[in-house]
Design a protein around this motif. Structure first.
Motif, short mmCIF file in Angstrom:
data_model
loop_
_atom_site.label_atom_id
_atom_site.label_comp_id
_atom_site.label_asym_id
_atom_site.label_seq_id
_atom_site.Cartn_x
_atom_site.Cartn_y
_atom_site.Cartn_z
N TRP A 259 -7.19 -3.19 -1.99
CA TRP A 259 -6.62 -2.17 -1.12
C TRP A 259 -6.11 -2.76 0.19
O TRP A 259 -5.04 -2.38 0.68
CB TRP A 259 -7.65 -1.09 -0.83
CG TRP A 259 -7.08 0.11 -0.14
CD1 TRP A 259 -7.18 0.44 1.17
CD2 TRP A 259 -6.29 1.14 -0.75
NE1 TRP A 259 -6.52 1.60 1.44
CE2 TRP A 259 -5.96 2.06 0.27
CE3 TRP A 259 -5.84 1.37 -2.04
CZ2 TRP A 259 -5.19 3.20 0.02
CZ3 TRP A 259 -5.08 2.51 -2.28
CH2 TRP A 259 -4.76 3.40 -1.26
N ARG A 263 -2.79 -2.63 -1.43
CA ARG A 263 -2.92 -1.18 -1.65
C ARG A 263 -2.53 -0.79 -3.08
O ARG A 263 -2.04 0.32 -3.34
CB ARG A 263 -2.08 -0.39 -0.65
CG ARG A 263 -2.57 -0.51 0.78
CD ARG A 263 -1.81 0.40 1.72
NE ARG A 263 -2.37 0.30 3.06
CZ ARG A 263 -3.37 1.04 3.52
NH1 ARG A 263 -3.92 1.95 2.71
NH2 ARG A 263 -3.83 0.90 4.74
N THR A 275 -8.95 1.28 -7.33
CA THR A 275 -7.95 1.72 -6.34
C THR A 275 -7.27 3.01 -6.79
O THR A 275 -6.92 3.86 -5.96
CB THR A 275 -6.91 0.63 -6.10
OG1 THR A 275 -6.24 0.32 -7.33
CG2 THR A 275 -7.57 -0.64 -5.57
N ARG A 279 -7.06 6.46 -4.72
CA ARG A 279 -5.76 7.06 -4.40
C ARG A 279 -5.69 8.51 -4.89
O ARG A 279 -5.14 9.38 -4.21
CB ARG A 279 -4.64 6.24 -5.04
CG ARG A 279 -3.24 6.68 -4.63
CD ARG A 279 -2.18 5.82 -5.28
NE ARG A 279 -2.20 4.45 -4.78
CZ ARG A 279 -1.61 4.06 -3.65
NH1 ARG A 279 -0.96 4.96 -2.91
NH2 ARG A 279 -1.65 2.81 -3.28
N GLY A 283 -6.01 9.42 -1.36
CA GLY A 283 -4.78 8.79 -0.91
C GLY A 283 -3.55 9.66 -0.99
O GLY A 283 -2.45 9.19 -0.72
N ASN A 284 -3.69 10.93 -1.38
CA ASN A 284 -2.55 11.83 -1.49
C ASN A 284 -2.69 12.99 -0.52
O ASN A 284 -3.80 13.32 -0.06
CB ASN A 284 -2.43 12.39 -2.92
CG ASN A 284 -2.21 11.29 -3.95
OD1 ASN A 284 -1.47 10.35 -3.69
ND2 ASN A 284 -2.84 11.42 -5.11
#
Length: 320
Positions: A259, A263, A275, A279, A283-284
């Motif tokens: 990450w 990322r 990861t 996400r 991550g959204n």
């Protein structure tokens, strides 16, 4: 009355006057209380930090959570829909492939280099302890420091690696921003971090091998390579197995390095299941808590399968 009868009567009276001792079952129960006292802290720790989070993650993957329901509760039950969503997602296949490649390559190089270094330091030459301590530095550093260091070393414009390649006439490589090199970059960083662990465990295993076996093989005229395959490697199999198992479990859940360095990009070229799970969940703009938890549970199942395979292999070896 004879003296013998008087003595017998006195003994009988003393026996009646003595208080009854604890029964064996009661004494056994009392002896268990200290054992339960020692087990209680470990049991509470496992329940609080392992069993409950695992239960919550499974429960999270079986419901349709939103940000509101995640805080207030009341998420509807979804069954296995989140797992179907993950398994049918076009990103699942490439991400699983990246995870397998990342794990296999890291384990192979970490174990091979760690074994070579363990054999090297087993010679007990001058300054061997100092060099061994220096090699442990990557293992002792926080992962964020190690990942940031490798991000700087592999920088396309100002990294030392590209500078060294330029000295020998090789064009710069976009290590972190190229889809063809991003996964290789994080694998290199993870190998560097994991070598000290393999070195320490394998070196400890070498210390337990009797030196008499090497002396006898040397008298028989065995070469160094023959001694390794006939003595060292077979006797290191239990240590090697647990080293690979622990390395597998650790590498499957590696998140920080990937990450921080890439990322998971570019375009998902270095994304792993760890990861991807992060996400999806965080991550959204619209978090998908259920699918993210489902991916995390798939990682747990993979690690569990590896552990069961190890236990089965160990049982077969003991039965032999």
């Amino acid at each position: 009355m004879t003296p013998s009868s008087t003595t017998a009567r006195d003994q009988g009276g003393a026996a009646k006057a003595a208080p009854p001792g604890p029964t064996p079952s009661r004494a056994r129960r009392r002896s268990r209380w200290p054992a339960w006292g020692f087990l209680a802290p470990v049991t509470i720790y496992l329940l609080a930090f392992y069993a409950y989070p695992l239960y919550r993650n499974v429960e999270l993957s079986l419901r349709e959570y939103t940000v509101r329901s995640f805080v207030q509760g009341g998420a509807p039950f979804a069954g296995l829909d989140n797992y179907r969503t993950v398994l049918t997602d076009p990103a699942f296949g490439p991400t699983l492939t990246h995870t397998v490649v990342f794990t296999a390559a890291s384990l192979a190089f970490q174990f091979t280099i760690g074994m070579a270094l363990a054999l090297f330091f087993h010679q007990h030459f001058p300054l061997s302890r100092t060099l061994r301590a220096l090699i442990l530095v990557p293992w002792l550093l926080p992962l964020i420091v190690s990942a940031s260091t490798w991000s700087w070393l592999l920088n396309s414009d100002s990294g030392l690696v590209n500078a060294a390649l330029g000295v020998v006439g090789i064009d710069p490589v976009n290590w972190l921003t190229s889809p063809g090199w991003s996964l290789t970059s994080v694998i290199i960083a993870n190998i560097w971090i994991g070598i000290p662990f393999n070195l320490v465990v394998l070196y400890s295993g070498l210390q337990a091998i009797p030196t008499e076996m090497y002396e006898a093989s040397a008298l028989d005229g065995a070469t160094g390579w023959q001694r390794f395959w006939s003595i060292t490697f077979p006797l290191l199999r239990p240590v090697s197995a647990i080293t690979l198992l622990l390395g597998l479990i650790y590498t499957l859940k590696v998140f920080d390095i990937v990450w921080i360095m890439t990322r998971g990009g570019p375009t998902g070229s270095s994304a792993t299941l760890a990861t991807w799970s992060y996400r999806l969940g965080f991550g959204n703009l619209l978090p998908e808590f259920g699918p993210g938890a489902a991916v995390g549970n798939l990682l747990i199942v993979m690690a569990l399968i590896a552990g069961l395979v190890y236990i089965r292999i160990e049982r077969r070896q003991h039965l032999r």
